[in-house]
Design a protein around this motif. Structure first.
Motif, PDB file in Angstrom:
ATOM      1  N   ILE A 150      29.320  26.849  23.203  1.00  0.00           N
ATOM      2  CA  ILE A 150      30.220  26.520  24.299  1.00  0.00           C
ATOM      3  C   ILE A 150      30.478  25.020  24.251  1.00  0.00           C
ATOM      4  O   ILE A 150      29.543  24.223  24.292  1.00  0.00           O
ATOM      5  CB  ILE A 150      29.626  26.956  25.653  1.00  0.00           C
ATOM      6  N   ILE A 151      31.748  24.670  24.139  1.00  0.00           N
ATOM      7  CA  ILE A 151      32.155  23.274  24.034  1.00  0.00           C
ATOM      8  C   ILE A 151      32.341  22.663  25.424  1.00  0.00           C
ATOM      9  O   ILE A 151      31.970  21.514  25.664  1.00  0.00           O
ATOM     10  CB  ILE A 151      33.459  23.151  23.214  1.00  0.00           C
ATOM     11  N   GLU A 152      32.911  23.454  26.321  1.00  0.00           N
ATOM     12  CA  GLU A 152      33.234  22.950  27.663  1.00  0.00           C
ATOM     13  C   GLU A 152      33.255  24.119  28.630  1.00  0.00           C
ATOM     14  O   GLU A 152      33.680  25.211  28.274  1.00  0.00           O
ATOM     15  CB  GLU A 152      34.622  22.308  27.592  1.00  0.00           C
ATOM     16  N   THR A 153      32.797  23.892  29.852  1.00  0.00           N
ATOM     17  CA  THR A 153      32.811  24.916  30.899  1.00  0.00           C
ATOM     18  C   THR A 153      33.496  24.344  32.130  1.00  0.00           C
ATOM     19  O   THR A 153      33.248  23.195  32.498  1.00  0.00           O
ATOM     20  CB  THR A 153      31.378  25.344  31.272  1.00  0.00           C
ATOM     21  N   SER A 154      34.341  25.150  32.779  1.00  0.00           N
ATOM     22  CA  SER A 154      35.004  24.705  34.005  1.00  0.00           C
ATOM     23  C   SER A 154      33.971  24.556  35.120  1.00  0.00           C
ATOM     24  O   SER A 154      32.936  25.223  35.106  1.00  0.00           O
ATOM     25  CB  SER A 154      36.093  25.691  34.420  1.00  0.00           C
ATOM     26  N   SER A 200      35.884  29.739  33.420  1.00  0.00           N
ATOM     27  CA  SER A 200      36.500  29.595  32.100  1.00  0.00           C
ATOM     28  C   SER A 200      35.637  28.674  31.256  1.00  0.00           C
ATOM     29  O   SER A 200      34.823  27.907  31.774  1.00  0.00           O
ATOM     30  CB  SER A 200      37.934  29.046  32.211  1.00  0.00           C
ATOM     31  N   ASP A 201      35.786  28.807  29.958  1.00  0.00           N
ATOM     32  CA  ASP A 201      35.126  27.884  29.045  1.00  0.00           C
ATOM     33  C   ASP A 201      35.892  27.829  27.735  1.00  0.00           C
ATOM     34  O   ASP A 201      36.792  28.627  27.493  1.00  0.00           O
ATOM     35  CB  ASP A 201      33.644  28.225  28.835  1.00  0.00           C
ATOM     36  N   SER A 237      38.234  31.052  27.090  1.00  0.00           N
ATOM     37  CA  SER A 237      37.986  32.327  27.758  1.00  0.00           C
ATOM     38  C   SER A 237      38.137  32.127  29.250  1.00  0.00           C
ATOM     39  O   SER A 237      37.566  31.189  29.815  1.00  0.00           O
ATOM     40  CB  SER A 237      36.574  32.840  27.453  1.00  0.00           C
ATOM     41  N   ASP A 238      38.922  32.994  29.883  1.00  0.00           N
ATOM     42  CA  ASP A 238      39.084  32.994  31.329  1.00  0.00           C
ATOM     43  C   ASP A 238      38.452  34.273  31.862  1.00  0.00           C
ATOM     44  O   ASP A 238      38.767  35.367  31.390  1.00  0.00           O
ATOM     45  CB  ASP A 238      40.564  32.928  31.708  1.00  0.00           C
ATOM     46  N   ARG A 260      34.776  42.138  35.261  1.00  0.00           N
ATOM     47  CA  ARG A 260      35.699  43.118  34.685  1.00  0.00           C
ATOM     48  C   ARG A 260      36.541  42.666  33.501  1.00  0.00           C
ATOM     49  O   ARG A 260      36.986  43.491  32.725  1.00  0.00           O
ATOM     50  CB  ARG A 260      36.667  43.625  35.768  1.00  0.00           C
ATOM     51  N   GLU A 261      36.822  41.361  33.366  1.00  0.00           N
ATOM     52  CA  GLU A 261      37.819  40.990  32.356  1.00  0.00           C
ATOM     53  C   GLU A 261      37.547  39.616  31.764  1.00  0.00           C
ATOM     54  O   GLU A 261      37.176  38.688  32.478  1.00  0.00           O
ATOM     55  CB  GLU A 261      39.206  40.995  33.007  1.00  0.00           C
TER      56      GLU A 261
END
Length: 137
Positions: A25-29, A34-35, A56-57, A62-63
């Motif tokens: 993981i480079i960055e996480t919100s 999201s990341d 990734s959002d 679920r998604e």
């Protein structure tokens, strides 16, 4: 919940996604929804390793929507969806993706790899999730 935890666990990606050798993981919100991740993918000789950087959002539980954020892919976007089937422990996992490599590879080769690997991903996710469920929370 078991499948969701597995799907978002970067460290476990190599255990159920064929050819993924590493995930980071480079960055996480700040809200964790999201990341930006990096997968290093190796298909073996004569193909070079592919560095796949994607956003990734998340809509828990679920998604997962993903889209290109850098790396070697020319284009990548798609979605993983988990559908609750109403029975305890029963879900259906959906996958949809659009991909274009940055390497000059024949479409037939790419389709062949995806036809072979996609069912393997579903079986591996099922096996990992069943193992997790047996071990408990």
């Amino acid at each position: 919940e078991t499948v969701w935890r597995l799907m978002v666990d970067c460290a476990r990606a190599p255990s159920f996604v064929p050819h993924v050798k590493s995930c980071r993981i480079i960055e996480t919100s700040p809200d964790g929804l999201s990341d930006i991740r990096e997968h290093v993918i190796t298909y073996g000789f004569p193909l070079p390793p592919i560095r796949n950087v994607f956003r990734s959002d998340y809509t828990p539980p679920r998604e997962v929507r993903f889209s290109k954020a850098g790396g070697d892919m020319r284009m990548m976007k798609g979605v993983w969806r988990i559908e609750d089937l109403g029975a305890p422990g029963m879900v259906r996992l959906y996958y949809e993706a659009q991909l274009a490599t940055g390497a000059p590879l024949p479409r037939s080769l790419i389709r062949s790899i995806l036809r072979h690997d996609t069912p393997r991903i579903f079986k591996a996710v099922q096996a990992e999730a069943e193992d997790d469920a047996r071990r408990g929370p």
